[in-house]
Write an enzyme that holds these catalytic residues in place. Structure first.
Site, mmCIF file in Angstrom:
data_model
loop_
_atom_site.group_PDB
_atom_site.id
_atom_site.type_symbol
_atom_site.label_atom_id
_atom_site.label_comp_id
_atom_site.label_asym_id
_atom_site.label_seq_id
_atom_site.Cartn_x
_atom_site.Cartn_y
_atom_site.Cartn_z
ATOM 1 N N ASP A 39 0.393 -1.159 -0.336
ATOM 2 C CA ASP A 39 0.077 -0.383 -0.146
ATOM 3 C C ASP A 39 1.058 0.928 0.153
ATOM 4 O OD1 ASP A 39 -2.404 -1.912 -0.234
ATOM 5 O OD2 ASP A 39 -2.390 -1.357 2.453
ATOM 6 N N LYS A 61 -3.611 3.676 -2.812
ATOM 7 C CA LYS A 61 -4.378 4.415 -2.524
ATOM 8 C C LYS A 61 -5.111 5.571 -2.315
ATOM 9 C CE LYS A 61 -7.483 -0.321 -2.726
ATOM 10 N NZ LYS A 61 -6.300 -0.737 -2.581
ATOM 11 N N MET A 173 -9.903 7.498 7.807
ATOM 12 C CA MET A 173 -10.058 8.146 6.792
ATOM 13 C C MET A 173 -10.983 9.355 6.895
ATOM 14 S SD MET A 173 -10.130 5.276 4.533
ATOM 15 C CE MET A 173 -10.906 3.893 6.033
#
Length: 258
Positions: A39, A61, A173
Site C-alpha cells: 500500500d 490508494k 479516513m
C-alpha cells in the site's frame, strides 16, 4: 504457466509507520520476500528492509484515486501465487482493520491459494500510544469503537451511541469529511465541547497530535492544514494524553469555546 504448487499469500500488517513497531514475523517475511505488493501508507523505511532483488509493486490508494482497483489487486495476488511465487501483501496498520484484508483473503481462498495472516499494530493503537492517549481508561472510557469516515458515505453509517460520556470513538479516513463528521456526531447528541484529537502521520518522524473540541474539528483541520494519513479520536480520553503542561494549555483552549 500455472505452477503445480501455488505460492502462499502473506497478508502482513506493516503497523502505523515506524519500522520498530513491526512484528518479528513481519520483519522476517519482508526481509526474505522476492515479491512485495504494498500500500501507499507503508513507510519507505519499511520497504527499505526488503532484499535488493525483491520486486516491489505499489497498489497505492488515495481518496477517489486508486492506482489499481481492489478486484485487480486480488487478481494480481492470485496470479502471482498460481505462478508459484510467495507474495507478501504489505498493508499499513493491521490487515483486518479497514485494510480490505478480509476481501483479499476470501478471494485467495476461493481460488485455492494458501493464505497466512500476519497481524500488525493498528494505526489507532499505535498513533494513540505515541500521543499517550489511552483509548480506554477506568475514569474516562470503558468502550472504544473504530469507524471509517468515508466508507460508503457518512449517510450510510449509523454511529448513534458510539461517542459520548464513557466512550471513545476513533475515526479512520476522516480528514476530508471532518466538518460532516462533527455535524453528524453533534446531531446525534454528542456535546459540541467533547474533546477531540487529530493524530497526523502517527509514529513517523513528522507526526503531530492536535487537540481541540468537537465543534471546532473541521475548522482546526483546515487551520492546521492536516494531511492524511490521520486519525480522529473523540472522547474524554483525549484529556488524559501527554504532558501536564499541554493538558493545561488545552484546558485553557476549551474555556475559550465555552
Amino acid at each position: 504457466m500455472e505452477a503445480l504448487n501455488p505460492g502462499t499469500v502473506y497478508l502482513v500488517g506493516a503497523g502505523p509507520g515506524d519500522p520498530d513497531l513491526l512484528t518479528l514475523r513481519a520483519a522476517r517475511l519482508i526481509g526474505k520476500a522476492s515479491l512485495i505488493v504494498h500500500d501507499g501508507l507503508v513507510d519507505d523505511a519499511i520497504l527499505a528492509m526488503a532484499r535488493p532483488d525483491a520486486r516491489l509493486v505499489s497498489v497505492a490508494k488515495s481518496r477517489s484515486r486508486h492506482s489499481m482497483p481492489q478486484d485487480q489487486i486480488n487478481a494480481l495476488l492470485i496470479a502471482e501465487a498460481r505462478a508459484g511465487h510467495d507474495v507478501v501483501r504489505l498493508k499499513g496498520g493491521d490487515p483486518f482493520i479497514f485494510g480490505r484484508g478480509g476481501e483479499e483473503a476470501e478471494d485467495c481462498r476461493a481460488a485455492g491459494i494458501p493464505v497466512e495472516i500476519v497481524p500488525g499494530i493498528s494505526a489507532a493503537i499505535g498513533c494513540a500510544a505515541e500521543a499517550q492517549i489511552p483509548l480506554t481508561h477506568r475514569d474516562a472510557s470503558s468502550a472504544v469503537t473504530f469507524v471509517a469516515g468515508q466508507c460508503k458515505g457518512l449517510t450510510d453509517q449509523d454511529w448513534s451511541g458510539l461517542a459520548g460520556v464513557g466512550r471513545t470513538l476513533v475515526i479512520y479516513m476522516g480528514v476530508a469529511t471532518a466538518n460532516d463528521i462533527a455535524d453528524k456526531l453533534m446531531a446525534d447528541g454528542v456535546s459540541p465541547g467533547t474533546p477531540v484529537a487529530v493524530l497526523e502521520k502517527g509514529t513517523r518522524h513528522d507526526s503531530r497530535a492536535i487537540r481541540t473540541i468537537l465543534a471546532d474539528l473541521g475548522g482546526m483541520v483546515a487551520r492546521e492544514n492536516v494531511k492524511s494519513p490521520a486519525l480522529i479520536v473523540v472522547g474524554d480520553v483525549v484529556l488524559r494524553g501527554n504532558a501536564h503542561d499541554r493538558l493545561a494549555a488545552f484546558a485553557a483552549q476549551l474555556e475559550s469555546f465555552s
